[in-house]
Design an enzyme around this catalytic site. Structure first.
Site, PDB file in Angstrom:
ATOM      1  N   ARG A   1     -13.136 -29.154-110.938  1.00  0.00           N
ATOM      2  CA  ARG A   1     -13.469 -30.605-110.493  1.00  0.00           C
ATOM      3  C   ARG A   1     -12.684 -31.396-109.622  1.00  0.00           C
ATOM      4  O   ARG A   1     -12.996 -31.751-108.470  1.00  0.00           O
ATOM      5  CB  ARG A   1     -13.728 -31.492-111.715  1.00  0.00           C
ATOM      6  CG  ARG A   1     -15.085 -31.159-112.470  1.00  0.00           C
ATOM      7  CD  ARG A   1     -15.276 -32.291-113.633  1.00  0.00           C
ATOM      8  NE  ARG A   1     -16.391 -31.491-114.397  1.00  0.00           N
ATOM      9  CZ  ARG A   1     -16.717 -32.238-115.565  1.00  0.00           C
ATOM     10  NH1 ARG A   1     -16.167 -33.367-115.988  1.00  0.00           N
ATOM     11  NH2 ARG A   1     -18.014 -31.833-116.117  1.00  0.00           N
TER      12      ARG A   1
ATOM     13  N   GLY B   1     -16.004 -50.812-130.986  1.00  0.00           N
ATOM     14  CA  GLY B   1     -16.767 -49.669-130.332  1.00  0.00           C
ATOM     15  C   GLY B   1     -17.356 -48.936-131.082  1.00  0.00           C
ATOM     16  O   GLY B   1     -17.140 -48.602-132.244  1.00  0.00           O
TER      17      GLY B   1
ATOM     18  N   ALA C   1     -17.071 -41.935-131.067  1.00  0.00           N
ATOM     19  CA  ALA C   1     -15.709 -41.920-131.825  1.00  0.00           C
ATOM     20  C   ALA C   1     -15.719 -43.103-132.766  1.00  0.00           C
ATOM     21  O   ALA C   1     -15.486 -42.833-133.941  1.00  0.00           O
ATOM     22  CB  ALA C   1     -14.290 -42.128-130.929  1.00  0.00           C
ATOM     23  N   GLY C   2     -16.358 -44.177-132.514  1.00  0.00           N
ATOM     24  CA  GLY C   2     -16.588 -45.646-133.231  1.00  0.00           C
ATOM     25  C   GLY C   2     -17.188 -45.297-134.302  1.00  0.00           C
ATOM     26  O   GLY C   2     -17.072 -45.377-135.568  1.00  0.00           O
TER      27      GLY C   2
ATOM     28  N   GLU D   1     -12.021 -41.495-125.682  1.00  0.00           N
ATOM     29  CA  GLU D   1     -11.522 -41.598-124.476  1.00  0.00           C
ATOM     30  C   GLU D   1     -10.636 -42.998-124.335  1.00  0.00           C
ATOM     31  O   GLU D   1      -9.880 -43.087-123.392  1.00  0.00           O
ATOM     32  CB  GLU D   1     -12.821 -42.052-123.306  1.00  0.00           C
ATOM     33  CG  GLU D   1     -12.327 -41.713-121.994  1.00  0.00           C
ATOM     34  CD  GLU D   1     -13.486 -42.058-121.034  1.00  0.00           C
ATOM     35  OE1 GLU D   1     -14.880 -41.806-121.617  1.00  0.00           O
ATOM     36  OE2 GLU D   1     -13.489 -42.167-119.834  1.00  0.00           O
TER      37      GLU D   1
ATOM     38  N   LEU E   1     -17.012 -35.205-125.296  1.00  0.00           N
ATOM     39  CA  LEU E   1     -17.754 -35.302-126.545  1.00  0.00           C
ATOM     40  C   LEU E   1     -17.128 -34.733-127.672  1.00  0.00           C
ATOM     41  O   LEU E   1     -17.134 -35.500-128.714  1.00  0.00           O
ATOM     42  CB  LEU E   1     -19.215 -34.562-126.441  1.00  0.00           C
ATOM     43  CG  LEU E   1     -20.224 -35.247-125.453  1.00  0.00           C
ATOM     44  CD1 LEU E   1     -21.342 -34.098-125.363  1.00  0.00           C
ATOM     45  CD2 LEU E   1     -20.572 -36.525-125.947  1.00  0.00           C
TER      46      LEU E   1
ATOM     47  N   HIS F   1     -14.959 -40.975-112.833  1.00  0.00           N
ATOM     48  CA  HIS F   1     -15.781 -40.565-114.062  1.00  0.00           C
ATOM     49  C   HIS F   1     -15.112 -40.621-115.378  1.00  0.00           C
ATOM     50  O   HIS F   1     -15.725 -41.201-116.247  1.00  0.00           O
ATOM     51  CB  HIS F   1     -16.055 -39.081-113.910  1.00  0.00           C
ATOM     52  CG  HIS F   1     -16.974 -38.199-114.681  1.00  0.00           C
ATOM     53  ND1 HIS F   1     -18.396 -38.766-115.299  1.00  0.00           N
ATOM     54  CD2 HIS F   1     -16.747 -37.365-115.528  1.00  0.00           C
ATOM     55  CE1 HIS F   1     -18.916 -38.096-116.090  1.00  0.00           C
ATOM     56  NE2 HIS F   1     -17.882 -37.155-116.375  1.00  0.00           N
TER      57      HIS F   1
ATOM     58  N   ARG G   1      -9.555 -33.304-117.363  1.00  0.00           N
ATOM     59  CA  ARG G   1     -10.292 -32.792-118.407  1.00  0.00           C
ATOM     60  C   ARG G   1     -11.224 -31.810-118.132  1.00  0.00           C
ATOM     61  O   ARG G   1     -11.828 -31.609-117.161  1.00  0.00           O
ATOM     62  CB  ARG G   1     -11.165 -34.195-119.181  1.00  0.00           C
ATOM     63  CG  ARG G   1     -12.032 -33.717-120.264  1.00  0.00           C
ATOM     64  CD  ARG G   1     -12.753 -34.839-120.755  1.00  0.00           C
ATOM     65  NE  ARG G   1     -13.639 -35.521-119.729  1.00  0.00           N
ATOM     66  CZ  ARG G   1     -14.844 -34.982-119.584  1.00  0.00           C
ATOM     67  NH1 ARG G   1     -15.151 -33.745-119.922  1.00  0.00           N
ATOM     68  NH2 ARG G   1     -15.771 -35.553-118.659  1.00  0.00           N
TER      69      ARG G   1
END
Lengths: 636, 248
Positions: free
Chosen positions: A329, A39, A43-44, A424, A440, A400, A434
């Protein structure tokens, strides 16, 4: 018993204590250690670049044609960080509290505090990389408030914060690739994890251009492969987002935590037909000025502008007078579903609600609205062909973000030693819901500031291991396993496409394991998924060969989704409470609000794979609240 | 609506390709262009033939992975729109649509409409970054940058790396792509220390990859989905000349 390995001591000292006591690898020894990163999103890329800079041998894999495509690119709103530049009372503790409360008290205190404490460094790093965050006229960084918190802590780069943060990480990664510290393998998908003597030692990947299978060995493997919300088929995710890497690691022994917790975003564009592939997100900020309503009459035929005020039901304002259209949300999405399910939905498929700007335009003038949301109105018109200055937008909820993912301890290590999960792909920081602008943040913090320390702590004991030999029998067995599955998929030669099964699975999950869940529904979903999976293995058709073949890629991903979907239903079925995004209809107040049960369910569900066709095994990691007291989230 | 398609089909990098004709009935005008291709592929699969391979991912105009020539225009007829954001209502009933891959010698066709754009990655590797390691960064507000300056840098940084600029250029020049990264970083104080080596390395790499020279037709700006301005090319030339003159 699962051990999260959270250091003892005061909340604010845990991470410092860890860092000062973790083992180190001296620079000369780093060259002897190989690390695989799967990935290359935020993050990767950030962990691969950071480890490359430190001198480890890194191999980085992604399925896209370049790391810059990863779906971190699509995050719009911003990234939270506690800098207190507005002098408005922000602090690490407040950010920690907002996040843990937003997650409905289903996350670890130690992890969440660390996320908040590291947040400021991310902004420093990104600015140094050249990320063009919004500025004030004096030249200093600007912030805005986001997602209902009381301070301004969201940094933003227009509506493209994810794109700009990803470019920063991508450029750092490309620099390391150019310097020869990181080898990049684009268009490669990971299809199995290799475990030797209980440690993660490598992966089997498929070169998606040639079809060749490759073995890669390493002293540690990082999965930073993002979320699996695409399991619902219609989602805000990219078409290629998938859960295959984490699922295959799960089948090799890594536990999956809270897999059913999926954030359903309230303001996406509705589905307009069976052909639809993707639901585009409209920024949540629209709810600052838009009013959400449905007609009072079920079989309303009139155009929205012809419907008089008294025949409109502003249901969020009605049910949640204090927060109204700005309710969080999960609440806003659930309320929309309630109206749509009751038959009040609008649009040709009766699957949407109105988001109306007429009053805002009347009160503030069209110019002001254009200034605030012009780009969003343009995007809406581009996609739907409708001018939202003249008639209300149609919106509906869409899958999402995966709060669930691979179970990791405080070191972001899974239950397989040497296998780490970042961003994630892990479950760690968001609890059951979240907060906006925290995704991010988590992806970046995991990659830049946490894993470099915790991986060194693990790798310090691997210096004497020597190079990993990919001729080991475990590599051969894993490759054989992958080869067999590919042959099986190609050999079915039925008459239905992978997309057909993916859409059918998505429908089951939306209906029964989506915004609201019930015991009966989930049991039915499990039997439906089992039946669908059987049909898949009998009637799938994959045309073409082993080289470039999108249908083969999709088939492998859907095969995994058909197993993961079942686990999601088990997860939702065993949690007899409502919390955050997880709403069980049996557990609600008479007014229809979520009823959390801290007595019995204050734990993380970590699932163990027990074999094909067998029920998964549930392990519980109890949540301890030493520093905050869980309260009821009320938005009335 | 009824749509007649002519699509470039090519088995792999080595074999020659050709245009093939297909007809689709009952296309919903609200479909996106890529959903129309999904529909075609579903039909091809039902007929037992190999679906059309095309690049795509986010389908919301930001990842830069999609990109095809539609009736001779990169990303199709609309301005500032990626292929994934194009909808069938832009076309008329019974229209013939000609679909080809982005073509440039630096972007070899891999299969059907899929191309290899890894040359862009190598251009970035040669210098499209600020050399800061994780952990080295100073306090963010210790580098004040005026709002107009940062907005100008953003205009350049908005590039999504789709390659439409190369595809539409008669010289297959990557000047717009490369200059956008050079300008983004040169416009920021953090990026100025390496400005000279960056521009030299990136321009050399761009040439090495086989992209052509810029002859200022400005077609790239017209077709760019992100409205990247050709003025960045002027800045790249300025930075390059400056770097050559000051070269030690």
């Amino acid at each position: 018993m699962l051990d999260a390995k959270i250091p003892a001591g005061p909340l604010e000292e845990k991470w410092n204590y860890y860092k000062t006591h973790a083992k180190l690898v001296n620079p000369a020894n780093r060259r002897k250690l190989d690390v695989i990163v799967v990935g290359a999103g935020l993050a990767g890329s950030s962990i691969a670049a950071s480890l490359g800079e430190m001198g480890y041998n890194v191999k980085c894999f992604c399925f896209q044609d370049t790391p810059r495509r990863a779906h971190s690119v699509a995050a719009q709103g911003g990234v939270n960080a506690c800098k207190n530049y507005k002098n408005d009372g922000d602090s690490v503790y407040r950010m920690f509290y907002d996040t843990i409360k937003g997650g409905d008290f289903r996350a670890r205190e130690g992890n969440v505090y660390r996320l908040a404490a590291c947040s400021a460094s991310l902004i420093d790093q990104a600015v140094a990389q050249g990320v063009p965050f919004g500025r004030e006229y004096g030249g200093y960084l600007n912030n805005r408030s986001f997602g209902g918190v009381q301070v301004s802590r969201t940094f933003y780069a227009r509506g493209q914060t994810g794109q700009q943060l990803l470019q920063g990480a991508y450029q750092a990664l490309m620099r390391q690739v150019g310097a020869g510290n990181v080898q990049l393998f684009a268009r490669h998908e990971m299809l199995d994890l290799v475990v030797i003597e209980k440690k993660a030692r490598g992966i089997i990947v498929r070169n998606m251009d040639t079809g060749a299978l490759e073995r890669h060995g390493a002293h540690a493997v990082v999965l930073a492969t993002g979320g699996f919300g695409k399991i619902y088929y219609l989602s805000t995710l990219a078409m290629g987002c998938n859960g295959s890497a984490i699922w295959r690691a799960h089948k090799r022994g890594a536990f999956m935590a809270n897999p059913s917790w999926t954030q359903i975003h309230p303001t996406s564009l509705p589905q307009s037909g069976e052909y639809q592939s993707k639901l585009t997100l409209m920024s949540e900020s629209l709810r600052n000025d838009g009013r959400i309503w449905v007609p009072v009459n079920k079989d309303e035929q009139r155009e929205p502008n012809q419907i008089p005020e008294e025949e409109r039901d502003y249901y969020l304002e009605r049910r949640y007078p204090a927060f109204g259209n700005l309710s969080p949300r999960d609440i806003a999405s659930r309320a929309a579903k309630e109206r749509i399910d009751a038959g009040f939905g609008i649009g040709p498929l009766k699957n949407a609600v109105y988001l109306d700007f007429s009053r805002a335009i009347k009160d503030q003038g069209e110019d002001k609205i254009r200034k605030k949301y012009g780009n969003l109105f343009r995007m809406y018109e581009k996609i739907t062909g409708v001018n939202a200055y003249l008639e209300p937008m149609r919106i509906s909820p869409a899958a999402h973000f995966s709060m669930g993912g691979l179970w990791v301890d405080y070191e972001l290590m899974t239950t397989i030693p040497g296998l780490f999960a970042l961003g994630e792909a892990n479950f760690a920081d968001h609890g059951a819901n979240r907060l906006g602008a925290n995704s991010l943040l988590q992806a970046s913090i995991d990659g830049y500031f946490i894993a470099p320390y915790t991986m060194a702590n693990y790798l310090a004991d691997e210096i004497k291991a020597g190079p990993i030999d990919v001729r080991h029998a475990a590599f051969a067995a894993a490759e054989e396993n992958v080869q067999q599955q590919l042959h099986l998929l190609m050999g079915i030669q039925g008459n239905l496409s992978a997309d057909h099964f993916h859409k059918a699975l998505g429908k089951i999950l939306y209906d029964k394991c989506g915004l609201s869940r019930s015991k009966d529904g989930l049991e039915k979903a499990i039997s439906d998924i089992v039946a669908l999976r059987e049909e898949f293995w009998q009637r799938l058709y994959v045309p073409g060969g082993y080289a470039i073949n999108s249908e083969l890629e999709k088939a492998g991903r859907v095969a995994d989704y058909l197993e993961l979907g079942e686990l999601m239903c088990y997860d939702a079925l065993t949690r007899n409470e409502s919390c955050g995004a997880h709403f069980r209809t049996e557990y609600q107040t008479p007014e229809g609000e979520a009823m959390r049960n801290d007595q019995d369910f204050s734990f993380i569900s970590a699932w163990e794979w027990t074999g094909a066709g067998k029920s998964p095994l549930l392990h519980k990691e109890p949540l301890h609240f030493e520093f905050v007291t869980p309260t009821v989230r009320s938005y009335k | 609506m009824r749509i007649r398609l002519k699509i470039w089909r090519q088995e792999n990098e080595h074999e020659p390709g050709k245009m093939m004709s297909y007809t689709l009935e009952d296309i919903n005008p609200h479909m996106s262009f890529l959903e129309m291709l999904d529909t075609l592929n579903e039909q091809l699969l039902k007929d037992g033939t190999r679906p059309v391979e095309f690049d795509h991912d986010c389908r919301e105009g930001i990842c830069g992975q999609c990109g095809i020539m539609i009736n001779g225009r990169a990303h199709g007829p609309l301005k500032n729109t990626t292929t994934c954001q194009l909808h069938m209502r832009t076309f008329t009933d019974n229209e013939e649509i000609i679909i080809e891959p982005f073509r440039a010698s630096a972007f070899p066709v891999k299969c059907d409409l899929k191309i290899d754009r890894s040359a862009f990655d190598r251009v970035i590797q040669s210098g499209g970054f600020i050399a800061v390691n994780t952990g080295q960064a100073p306090e963010a507000n210790s580098i004040p940058i005026g709002s107009p300056e940062v907005e100008a840098a953003f205009d350049a940084a908005a590039c999504i790396g789709c390659g439409a600029c190369v595809a539409v250029c008669k010289n297959s020049s990557a000047a717009l792509f490369t200059s956008a990264k050079i300008a983004h970083l040169a416009l920021l104080p953090q990026g100025q220390i390496e400005a000279q080596t960056r521009v030299r390395n990136m321009v050399n790499q761009m040439d090495k990859e086989g992209f052509g020279h810029c002859s200022n037709t400005e077609a790239c700006e017209v077709e760019c989905p992100q409205q990247i301005s050709v003025l960045h090319i002027a800045r790249m030339n300025y930075e390059y000349n400056k770097a050559q003159i000051l070269k030690k």
